[in-house]
Design a protein around this motif. Structure first.
Motif, mmCIF file in Angstrom:
data_model
loop_
_atom_site.group_PDB
_atom_site.id
_atom_site.type_symbol
_atom_site.label_atom_id
_atom_site.label_comp_id
_atom_site.label_asym_id
_atom_site.label_seq_id
_atom_site.Cartn_x
_atom_site.Cartn_y
_atom_site.Cartn_z
ATOM 1 N N ASP A 154 0.854 -1.186 0.000
ATOM 2 C CA ASP A 154 0.000 0.000 0.000
ATOM 3 C C ASP A 154 0.891 1.239 0.000
ATOM 4 O OD1 ASP A 154 -2.603 1.400 0.391
ATOM 5 O OD2 ASP A 154 -1.638 2.023 2.255
ATOM 6 N N ASP A 155 0.520 2.269 -0.751
ATOM 7 C CA ASP A 155 1.368 3.456 -0.910
ATOM 8 C C ASP A 155 0.768 4.709 -0.297
ATOM 9 O OD1 ASP A 155 -0.718 3.756 -2.655
ATOM 10 O OD2 ASP A 155 0.487 4.469 -4.334
ATOM 11 N N HIS A 156 -0.183 4.564 0.621
ATOM 12 C CA HIS A 156 -0.778 5.724 1.287
ATOM 13 C C HIS A 156 -0.619 5.539 2.798
ATOM 14 C CE1 HIS A 156 -4.482 8.556 1.925
ATOM 15 N NE2 HIS A 156 -3.326 9.113 2.262
ATOM 16 N N PHE A 157 0.358 6.201 3.388
ATOM 17 C CA PHE A 157 0.634 6.022 4.812
ATOM 18 C C PHE A 157 1.527 7.159 5.293
ATOM 19 C CE2 PHE A 157 3.661 3.664 2.266
ATOM 20 C CZ PHE A 157 4.883 4.124 2.729
ATOM 21 N N LEU A 194 2.418 9.960 -1.559
ATOM 22 C CA LEU A 194 0.968 10.161 -1.564
ATOM 23 C C LEU A 194 0.465 10.522 -0.170
ATOM 24 C CD1 LEU A 194 -1.779 10.037 -2.963
ATOM 25 C CD2 LEU A 194 -1.804 7.571 -2.544
ATOM 26 N N GLY A 195 0.994 9.889 0.872
ATOM 27 C CA GLY A 195 0.577 10.222 2.227
ATOM 28 C C GLY A 195 0.886 11.658 2.581
ATOM 29 N N LEU A 196 2.032 12.166 2.160
ATOM 30 C CA LEU A 196 2.374 13.565 2.426
ATOM 31 C C LEU A 196 1.540 14.508 1.570
ATOM 32 C CD1 LEU A 196 6.261 13.239 2.650
ATOM 33 C CD2 LEU A 196 4.681 13.665 4.537
ATOM 34 N N ARG A 197 1.215 14.084 0.375
ATOM 35 C CA ARG A 197 0.413 14.942 -0.516
ATOM 36 C C ARG A 197 -0.971 15.187 0.095
ATOM 37 N NH1 ARG A 197 0.311 16.417 -6.049
ATOM 38 N NH2 ARG A 197 -1.394 17.900 -6.259
ATOM 39 N N THR A 198 -1.554 14.171 0.694
ATOM 40 C CA THR A 198 -2.885 14.346 1.293
ATOM 41 C C THR A 198 -2.844 15.281 2.493
ATOM 42 O OG1 THR A 198 -2.512 12.341 2.613
ATOM 43 C CG2 THR A 198 -3.673 12.097 0.518
ATOM 44 N N ILE A 199 -1.715 15.352 3.193
ATOM 45 C CA ILE A 199 -1.599 16.268 4.334
ATOM 46 C C ILE A 199 -1.321 17.686 3.853
ATOM 47 C CG2 ILE A 199 -0.302 16.792 6.431
ATOM 48 C CD1 ILE A 199 0.308 13.862 6.691
ATOM 49 N N ILE A 200 -0.389 17.823 2.930
ATOM 50 C CA ILE A 200 -0.012 19.158 2.454
ATOM 51 C C ILE A 200 -1.169 19.827 1.730
ATOM 52 C CG2 ILE A 200 1.549 20.395 0.918
ATOM 53 C CD1 ILE A 200 3.622 18.208 1.457
ATOM 54 N N GLY A 201 -1.881 19.064 0.936
ATOM 55 C CA GLY A 201 -2.958 19.653 0.150
ATOM 56 C C GLY A 201 -2.421 20.343 -1.089
ATOM 57 N N SER A 202 -3.315 20.981 -1.796
ATOM 58 C CA SER A 202 -2.951 21.693 -3.022
ATOM 59 C C SER A 202 -3.153 23.186 -2.842
ATOM 60 C CB SER A 202 -3.802 21.192 -4.204
ATOM 61 O OG SER A 202 -3.620 19.809 -4.403
ATOM 62 N N LYS A 203 -2.518 23.930 -3.684
ATOM 63 C CA LYS A 203 -2.631 25.377 -3.620
ATOM 64 C C LYS A 203 -4.071 25.791 -3.860
ATOM 65 C CE LYS A 203 -0.448 29.589 -5.353
ATOM 66 N NZ LYS A 203 0.551 30.149 -6.299
ATOM 67 N N GLY A 204 -4.586 26.628 -2.973
ATOM 68 C CA GLY A 204 -5.965 27.061 -3.047
ATOM 69 C C GLY A 204 -6.886 26.341 -2.098
ATOM 70 N N ASP A 205 -6.440 25.234 -1.491
ATOM 71 C CA ASP A 205 -7.267 24.523 -0.523
ATOM 72 C C ASP A 205 -7.416 25.345 0.751
ATOM 73 O OD1 ASP A 205 -7.372 22.535 -2.343
ATOM 74 O OD2 ASP A 205 -5.995 21.180 -1.298
ATOM 75 N N LYS A 206 -8.554 25.174 1.415
ATOM 76 C CA LYS A 206 -8.786 25.919 2.651
ATOM 77 C C LYS A 206 -7.849 25.468 3.769
ATOM 78 C CE LYS A 206 -13.685 26.931 1.782
ATOM 79 N NZ LYS A 206 -15.074 26.780 2.282
ATOM 80 N N HIS A 207 -7.592 24.203 3.821
ATOM 81 C CA HIS A 207 -6.757 23.660 4.897
ATOM 82 C C HIS A 207 -5.526 23.011 4.276
ATOM 83 C CE1 HIS A 207 -9.986 24.396 7.738
ATOM 84 N NE2 HIS A 207 -10.820 23.786 6.918
ATOM 85 N N GLN A 208 -4.387 23.661 4.452
ATOM 86 C CA GLN A 208 -3.097 23.135 4.033
ATOM 87 C C GLN A 208 -2.185 23.041 5.253
ATOM 88 O OE1 GLN A 208 -2.257 25.794 0.421
ATOM 89 N NE2 GLN A 208 -1.352 23.843 -0.186
ATOM 90 N N GLU A 209 -1.432 21.972 5.327
ATOM 91 C CA GLU A 209 -0.557 21.751 6.467
ATOM 92 C C GLU A 209 0.830 21.376 5.950
ATOM 93 O OE1 GLU A 209 0.399 22.347 9.997
ATOM 94 O OE2 GLU A 209 -1.770 22.215 9.724
ATOM 95 N N PHE A 210 1.776 22.291 6.116
ATOM 96 C CA PHE A 210 3.140 22.013 5.666
ATOM 97 C C PHE A 210 4.184 22.619 6.598
ATOM 98 C CE2 PHE A 210 1.300 25.624 3.356
ATOM 99 C CZ PHE A 210 2.156 26.656 3.719
ATOM 100 N N ASP A 211 3.772 23.149 7.749
ATOM 101 C CA ASP A 211 4.745 23.751 8.666
ATOM 102 C C ASP A 211 5.747 22.732 9.185
ATOM 103 O OD1 ASP A 211 3.369 26.038 8.258
ATOM 104 O OD2 ASP A 211 2.502 26.207 10.264
ATOM 105 N N PHE A 212 5.357 21.455 9.287
ATOM 106 C CA PHE A 212 6.263 20.444 9.827
ATOM 107 C C PHE A 212 7.454 20.186 8.903
ATOM 108 C CE2 PHE A 212 3.019 18.323 7.324
ATOM 109 C CZ PHE A 212 3.731 17.420 6.563
ATOM 110 N N ASN A 227 3.821 8.020 -8.823
ATOM 111 C CA ASN A 227 3.406 9.331 -9.341
ATOM 112 C C ASN A 227 4.486 10.335 -8.969
ATOM 113 O OD1 ASN A 227 2.146 11.730 -10.113
ATOM 114 N ND2 ASN A 227 0.120 10.980 -9.550
ATOM 115 N N TRP A 228 5.287 10.698 -9.935
ATOM 116 C CA TRP A 228 6.400 11.602 -9.677
ATOM 117 C C TRP A 228 5.935 13.003 -9.300
ATOM 118 C CZ3 TRP A 228 11.164 10.762 -8.458
ATOM 119 C CH2 TRP A 228 12.107 11.777 -8.547
ATOM 120 N N GLU A 229 4.726 13.355 -9.664
ATOM 121 C CA GLU A 229 4.207 14.671 -9.319
ATOM 122 C C GLU A 229 4.115 14.852 -7.800
ATOM 123 O OE1 GLU A 229 3.573 17.246 -11.207
ATOM 124 O OE2 GLU A 229 4.195 16.179 -13.027
ATOM 125 N N HIS A 230 3.843 13.779 -7.068
ATOM 126 C CA HIS A 230 3.772 13.883 -5.609
ATOM 127 C C HIS A 230 5.132 14.246 -5.023
ATOM 128 C CE1 HIS A 230 -0.178 12.533 -6.117
ATOM 129 N NE2 HIS A 230 -0.014 11.237 -5.922
#
Length: 818
Positions: A490-493, A521-539, A558-561
């Motif tokens: 599994d690649d989402h963790f 992929l797990g980090l992408r779901t936490i960081i979110g995308s530009k324009g999202d209301k809730h983005q978390e990347f301070d860590f 997915n190299w984009e992640h």
């Protein structure tokens, strides 16, 4: 446990110790007793119509009337006594206790005796009672009844019992009004009669409540002792770890700091000025030196800052002080790395590990693109040792400074800047869950002894990241596939790890973690995308070591992640997260953390996408030439034609390739004699483009991609065996994940050279079992931007000749060029 009784509503509140509250028994008892008190506060209604209920009601009324008559008589006697005392005919006397004043019966005395016995047994069992117990013990039964009566008369307590809630408020109003209107003795006697009824009812309820409370207290004491004996070790460990630092660690750190040879302190205490930072931003990366090591081979050191360049060298030290490794890590290291050590050798590292650790410990960026499935575990062990050693050094410095500042409040805090804007220091990115599990197990074995591993949430971790492999043996699958997909894929963790003195905590929040391990992929779901209301990347703001393992697998996922993750590294945090800015390093406050980050990249192959991830400031890359390409593993005798495409720029490469394929290559393969042609396409975007063209032209084809289901794959296999489909579109990502063998393939066209060079020989060998093997053909389209892929197939020397040759067509057959 404590008890409070409100004077307005007689509601009993319980508060309990958090430690004892962790027991399920305590929670159950609290909920049960609170429900019982709620039931006592409700009105009780008798079922009408039953003879037994009516007799019981009449009997209760008779008893109440008799008791009321006795109280009325006692009240009259008391008034006469007061009148005689006022006239001086009798002397003043006080009752011996409150029970005589209220005329307590022998039954109440027996209840009080039992209550006292329970309290004494409670003191003997628990040593001392809580605040609520002491309040109960200080007052006698009669005094409590006297207080209850006074509160009832003043209208401050709401009655409990059969009719208490209904009568309490009404009687208090009646008492005030009747005092103003009529002072007749008979009316006073009637009022006292009703008050005595309420007092008696509430006294019975209160006695029962006291008895239940004492029982609950005793049982909670027993449960609390059980909880304290087996409570979670994390609480004690966290409390002790905050203020304690291991004495051996302190002495080691002082010795290393005095010597000023530890690369960790050199890295941390190196301060860049603004001119150097601007120079590093503006200048291009320059090659400073090239050298060769016995195992790693050819290495290239590059940088765009010449003032703080560290030249790596192979360390031959064996003592932990000279290796700058924590002693307890090396104590556990031999048992972890015994499979990779030479028999009879005193060296704690294998030759490969020693060279890798020498470069890692120099804190230069490292790109090692030659990891094989045989050396994967060897590389993983050594980078885990490096990152754990880094975290422990940082943690020891922080605790040491904390203790010093606590004992010396007036010290200058600028000398003790040892933290970042957030706590996480290491980010490890891996592709699969089973890879993460192996990394965490290595970290646990490094930190903690085998016989005393205190790891929180270990059971949950094993369940979520455990081996979900079906256990089926695939003898036809290659060995590298068996190694890559041998567990939970599994690649989402994501997971956070926090270190303490004698324990390791799993699943900690990111802002309370020392190491973060996750998938792209797990980090992408936490960081979110530009324009999202809730983005978390301070860590990600204060990451000092970035480790990416099996980066070639990221290309297949997915190299984009990966690119998205790198875009959010070392940005200004949106929140302070409770940081003490007086302890933050100056280069972190200036936003220069990216210049101090070390990147450790491990891959099975080298490609431009992976090289672009490297830090642009200090980097050490392994770049060994490919002597023999994968073409040497081709067992089928067939013509292998390599055709070069002229491309002006990298941006125009996809369009020029598609144009060349549709106009010059595809028409020659439409002949019915060339059916069974596989078109291998590495990029999914190119695959979609070619597929849409085939549909538009109405060509007879079938397709297999990473999104094909098993039933579609079965139909395609039947089409190829029967020869009912002329073309097959086949993607590299599907072949990477499945590695199936296809029959009925007579010709292969490589739309672009594969990322994995050994896929070339695997696909060519599919033709070996066909009847038309002697007429089989293979054609490869390439451009000058595919130089590394071509080198992996034909070798670096021959690949350079093909890229720089004036001829666009090269044919290889049986290992000879024509």
């Amino acid at each position: 446990m404590s008890m409070q009784s409100s004077s307005h509503n007689s509601v009993i509140h319980f508060t309990h110790n958090n430690k004892a509250g962790s027991s399920w028994l305590t929670k159950y008892l609290l909920s049960d007793i609170m429900n019982s008190f709620k039931r006592m506060g409700r009105k009780r209604h008798f079922n009408r119509g039953g003879p037994g209920q009516k007799k019981k009601k009449r009997r209760n009324l008779v008893e109440v009337n008799e008791k009321a008559q006795k109280r009325i008589q006692r009240e009259k006697d008391r008034k006469k006594f007061l009148a005689l005392r006022a006239e001086g005919l009798v002397q003043k006397q006080r009752p011996t206790n409150s029970q005589e004043e209220f005329g307590s019966s022998s039954e109440s005395e027996a209840e009080t005796t039992v209550y006292d016995e329970l309290l004494s047994s409670l003191k003997e069992a628990g040593g001392q009672t809580s605040s609520g117990d002491s309040d109960i013990d200080d007052k006698s039964d009669g005094e409590e009844e006297e207080e209850i009566e006074d509160q009832r008369v003043e209208g401050e307590v709401e009655g409990r019992g059969d009719y208490a809630e209904r009568d309490a408020g009404e009687e208090m109003v009646d008492l005030e009004q009747s005092d103003e209107e009529d002072d007749d003795d008979e009316r006073v006697v009637m009022r006292m009669e009703r008050v005595m009824k309420m007092v008696e009812r509430n006294r019975r309820v209160w006695r029962v409540a006291k008895m239940e409370m004492v029982i609950v207290i005793v049982m909670m004491m027993v449960a609390s002792k059980a909880d304290d004996g087996g409570r979670d070790w994390e609480v004690e460990q966290e409390e002790s770890d905050e203020d304690e630092v291991d004495e051996d660690e302190i002495s080691d750190e002082i010795e290393e700091k005095q010597n000023k040879k530890d690369p960790f302190f050199i890295r941390v205490h190196t301060d860049l000025d603004e001119k150097e930072v601007e120079e590093m931003k503006s200048r291009k990366l320059e090659k400073l030196s090239e050298f060769k090591w016995p195992v790693l081979g050819q290495l290239t050191l590059s940088s765009n800052c010449k003032t703080h360049v560290v030249q790596p060298h192979i360390s031959k030290e064996t003592e932990y002080q000279k290796l700058h490794i924590k002693k307890k890590l090396l104590d556990h290291w031999p048992s972890i790395n015994k499979e990779h050590q030479k028999d009879g050798s005193a060296d704690v590292f294998s030759p490969l590990q020693r060279e890798l650790f020498s470069s890692m410990n120099s804190y230069v960026d490292l790109l090692y693109p030659e990891v094989t499935h045989e050396t994967t575990d060897e590389v993983r062990n050594i980078y885990c040792l490096h990152v754990v050693n880094h975290v422990l050094k940082n943690r020891t410095a922080v605790h040491k400074h904390n203790n010093f500042l606590a004992s010396n409040p007036g010290s200058d805090s600028d000398d003790f800047r040892d933290q970042g804007l957030t706590r996480p220091k290491v980010l490890i990115v891996v592709p699969f869950r089973h890879t993460l599990m192996q990394v965490v197990n290595i970290i646990i074995d490094l930190l903690l002894p085998k016989d005393g591993q205190h790891v929180s949430h270990r059971k949950r971790f094993n369940q979520e990241f455990g081996d979900k492999y079906s256990g089926k043996i695939h003898p036809k699958k290659p060995e590298d596939w068996q190694k890559t997909f041998a567990g939970n894929i599994d690649d989402h963790f994501k997971i956070g790890l926090a270190f303490s003195k004698k324990s390791l905590r799993l699943y900690t929040p990111f802002y309370q973690s020392d190491i973060i391990i996750a998938s792209p992929l797990g980090l992408r779901t936490i960081i979110g995308s530009k324009g999202d209301k809730h983005q978390e990347f301070d860590f990600l703001s204060s990451i000092e070591i970035l480790v990416m393992e099996q980066m070639d697998v990221f290309l297949m996922q997915n190299w984009e992640h990966v690119l998205h993750l790198l875009d959010y590294m070392h940005l200004q945090p949106k929140d302070s997260h409770g940081v003490d800015f007086s302890r933050v390093k100056m280069w972190a406050l200036n936003g220069w953390t990216k210049f101090y980050r070390q990147s450790l990249l491990f891959s099975q192959l080298s490609c431009p996408e992976i090289k672009a991830v490297m830090n642009k400031y200090w980097q050490l890359s392994v770049s060994n030439p490919t002597v023999d390409g994968s073409i040497c593993q081709v067992a089928t005798e067939l013509q292998q034609v390599f055709q070069r495409i002229k491309v002006d720029s990298f941006i125009n490469d996809p369009d020029e390739r598609f144009k060349h394929f549709t106009t010059k290559i595809l028409p020659s393969y439409k002949d019915s004699l060339l059916k069974g042609t596989m078109i291998f396409i590495p990029s999914y975007f190119d695959y979609v483009r070619v597929r849409n063209y085939f549909r538009k032209e109405g060509l007879n084809f079938c397709q297999i991609c990473e999104y094909s289901n098993p039933s579609e794959i079965s139909r395609v296999k039947q089409y190829l065996i029967k020869g009912s489909r002329h073309f097959l579109l086949y993607t590299e990502r599907y072949h990477f994940f499945q590695r199936i063998m296809l029959r009925g393939i007579h010709h292969v066209i490589f739309y672009q050279p594969p990322i994995y060079s050994h896929f070339y020989s695997e696909l060519c060998n599919m033709i070996q079992s066909t009847d038309a093997a002697s007429d089989a053909t293979c054609r490869v389209l390439y451009s000058k931007y595919d130089s590394q892929r071509i080198a992996g197939i034909v070798g670096s020397k021959r690949g350079a000749q093909m890229i720089g040759s004036v001829k666009d067509l090269h044919m290889l057959e049986s290992g000879e060029e024509t």
